[in-house]
Design an enzyme around this catalytic site. Structure first.
Site, mmCIF file in Angstrom:
data_model
loop_
_atom_site.group_PDB
_atom_site.id
_atom_site.type_symbol
_atom_site.label_atom_id
_atom_site.label_comp_id
_atom_site.label_asym_id
_atom_site.label_seq_id
_atom_site.Cartn_x
_atom_site.Cartn_y
_atom_site.Cartn_z
ATOM 1 N N LYS A 276 -6.940 -0.240 -7.440
ATOM 2 C CA LYS A 276 -6.371 1.071 -7.721
ATOM 3 C C LYS A 276 -5.780 1.097 -9.124
ATOM 4 C CE LYS A 276 -7.359 3.082 -3.913
ATOM 5 N NZ LYS A 276 -8.353 4.175 -3.931
ATOM 6 N N ASP B 126 -10.396 2.516 -9.525
ATOM 7 C CA ASP B 126 -10.370 3.824 -8.852
ATOM 8 C C ASP B 126 -9.048 4.518 -9.174
ATOM 9 O OD1 ASP B 126 -10.481 5.981 -7.161
ATOM 10 O OD2 ASP B 126 -10.601 4.811 -5.304
ATOM 11 N N GLU C 108 -14.047 4.970 -10.811
ATOM 12 C CA GLU C 108 -14.138 5.976 -9.743
ATOM 13 C C GLU C 108 -13.069 7.049 -9.872
ATOM 14 O OE1 GLU C 108 -14.767 4.305 -5.860
ATOM 15 O OE2 GLU C 108 -13.403 5.720 -4.902
ATOM 16 N N GLU D 235 -15.962 11.490 -3.329
ATOM 17 C CA GLU D 235 -15.324 11.397 -2.015
ATOM 18 C C GLU D 235 -14.592 12.688 -1.650
ATOM 19 O OE1 GLU D 235 -12.489 8.103 -3.219
ATOM 20 O OE2 GLU D 235 -11.212 9.181 -1.830
ATOM 21 N N ASP E 168 -18.616 10.741 1.486
ATOM 22 C CA ASP E 168 -18.048 10.107 2.679
ATOM 23 C C ASP E 168 -18.770 10.702 3.880
ATOM 24 O OD1 ASP E 168 -16.414 9.598 5.021
ATOM 25 O OD2 ASP E 168 -14.912 8.854 3.603
ATOM 26 N N HIS F 189 -18.574 6.416 0.183
ATOM 27 C CA HIS F 189 -17.133 6.198 0.363
ATOM 28 C C HIS F 189 -16.900 5.934 1.845
ATOM 29 C CE1 HIS F 189 -13.008 7.756 1.254
ATOM 30 N NE2 HIS F 189 -12.727 7.089 0.165
ATOM 31 N N GLU G 219 -18.672 0.496 0.585
ATOM 32 C CA GLU G 219 -17.232 0.245 0.489
ATOM 33 C C GLU G 219 -16.714 -0.344 1.806
ATOM 34 O OE1 GLU G 219 -14.858 3.737 -0.365
ATOM 35 O OE2 GLU G 219 -13.166 2.440 -0.911
HETATM 36 CA CA CA Z 1 -11.592 6.276 -3.866
#
Ligand code: CA
Length: 377
Positions: free
Chosen positions: A166, A194, A220, A246, A269, A296, A329
């Site tokens: 992250k 991300d 991302e 996503e 997703d 995702h 993922e």
């Molecule tokens: Ca993400």
């Protein structure tokens, strides 16, 4: 054969260590699960991504349309649900409700036909799928850099060959974190970042330039999902591949992202963008734009199994003698629901996970645990 019942559940469990990403903190994990039951008692499981109580309200709204239908006709049922939702929710969480029901019907259809979902999606191109670990969230740890480094080393030790971290706090802190993690895992493990749309375009550009030397596989959600022009401009000016999707829904949402040349990698997703029926079509649209899909996935074993089957059947671009491998993922952040509610608990070996070969998704829900974790009305 008819569908006689669509059951909806909201399950919730607290996490031991609250964690956050660039937008907010998680203290609990919550999910909306759907069970589609046929008249012979056979059933399929589905899952929706997004605020679970809202997804559940959507599932309950759509359920009467589905009951009485033949579960083998999944995409016809999908169209019926989509048309009923169109006037009120051209995007968003009602589409997640459609997704949850759709996944349950694919699972049920697979069981009725005695075939794994990956076969129904067109055939298994691979029996094992390469996964990347999603983790390295922010916590209140005194030494956050040290904690991120230890966590990253842990994933590498578990066999993961790709790790996503992250970012999106602020550029300077994020660069410091990314450098520390890259140094800790060495050059042989892929690293992705991300931002969960935590940056402005100029911040995203500055960050991308400063981490260029770290060999980042993709960046991302750099900017707001509403900022298609920002995505496009970043993609033109940065050298790191840009990923996103996503927060995007349905074929029409992805048409905007893809025709706008916003991303190198599309990340629908399955539990939000329209279920397996629609993500199958999104994959085809992405292919027509020469863009690969890395789904995702952030939920229980149901969501993850849906991803495994999709990626098992996925075509990867460009075609060549030494084919590139697709990725899925695999969320490693604390999720007691994923670990306790669904079985099997998927194991990583050499950075890959076996695609279930049982009919349907190959995942089941522990009924006692579901009863214990379901939030009462
Ligand atoms: Ca993400």
């Amino acid at each position: 054969m008819k569908i006689v019942r669509i059951e909806s559940y909201v399950a919730e469990q607290k996490v031991d260590t609250p964690f956050s990403f660039s937008q907010f903190e998680f203290q609990t994990r919550q999910v909306c699960l759907v069970k589609a039951v046929a008249e012979d008692g056979s059933y399929g499981w589905g899952e929706g991504y997004g605020p679970a109580t809202v997804v559940r309200a959507g599932v309950d709204f759509l359920a009467p349309l589905v009951c009485g239908e033949d579960p083998l006709h999944v995409e016809a049922i999908w169209n019926k649900m989509r048309l009923r939702a169109l006037d009120y929710a051209r995007r968003g969480v009602l589409v997640a409700a459609i997704s949850a029901i759709d996944i349950a019907l694919w699972d049920l259809r697979g069981k009725l036909l005695g075939q794994p979902v990956s076969v129904l999606l067109g055939g298994r191109r691979r029996e094992r799928v390469k996964v990347y670990a999603t983790g390295l969230y922010f916590t209140a740890a005194d030494d956050l850099v040290g904690k991120l480094v230890e966590e990253a080393k842990g994933y590498a030790a578990q066999g993961f060959r790709a790790i996503k971290m992250k970012v999106g706090l602020d550029v300077a802190t994020d660069v410091k974190h990314a450098r520390a993690v890259r140094q800790a895992i060495g050059a042989d493990v892929e690293l992705m970042v991300d931002a969960n749309h935590g940056y402005s375009l100029s911040e995203a550009l500055s960050f991308a330039r400063r981490i260029e030397e770290l060999d980042i596989s993709f960046f991302e959600e750099p900017v707001s999902p509403e900022d298609y022009q920002g995505y496009r401009e970043l993609r033109e000016r940065a050298t790191i591949p840009i990923a996103g999707g996503e927060c995007e829904y349905l074929l029409e949402g992805f048409r905007q992202l893809l025709s706008g040349r916003c991303v190198d990698i599309a990340q629908p997703d399955i539990c939000a963008a329209g279920g397996l029926s629609e993500v199958k079509r999104i994959v085809a649209l992405a292919r027509a734009h020469h863009v690969n899909v890395i789904p995702h996935s952030w939920g229980t074993g149901i969501a993850f199994a849906a991803g495994l089957h999709l990626v098992s059947a996925l075509d990867v671009l460009p075609g060549r003698m030494r084919m590139p491998e697709p990725l899925l993922e695999m969320d490693r952040s604390e999720n007691p629901l994923r670990d306790n509610l669904t079985a099997p608990v998927f194991q990583v070996e050499d950075g890959k996970v076996d695609v279930p070969s049982a009919p349907g998704l190959g995942v089941d829900v522990d009924p006692d645990m579901l009863a214990e974790l379901t939030v009462s009305d």
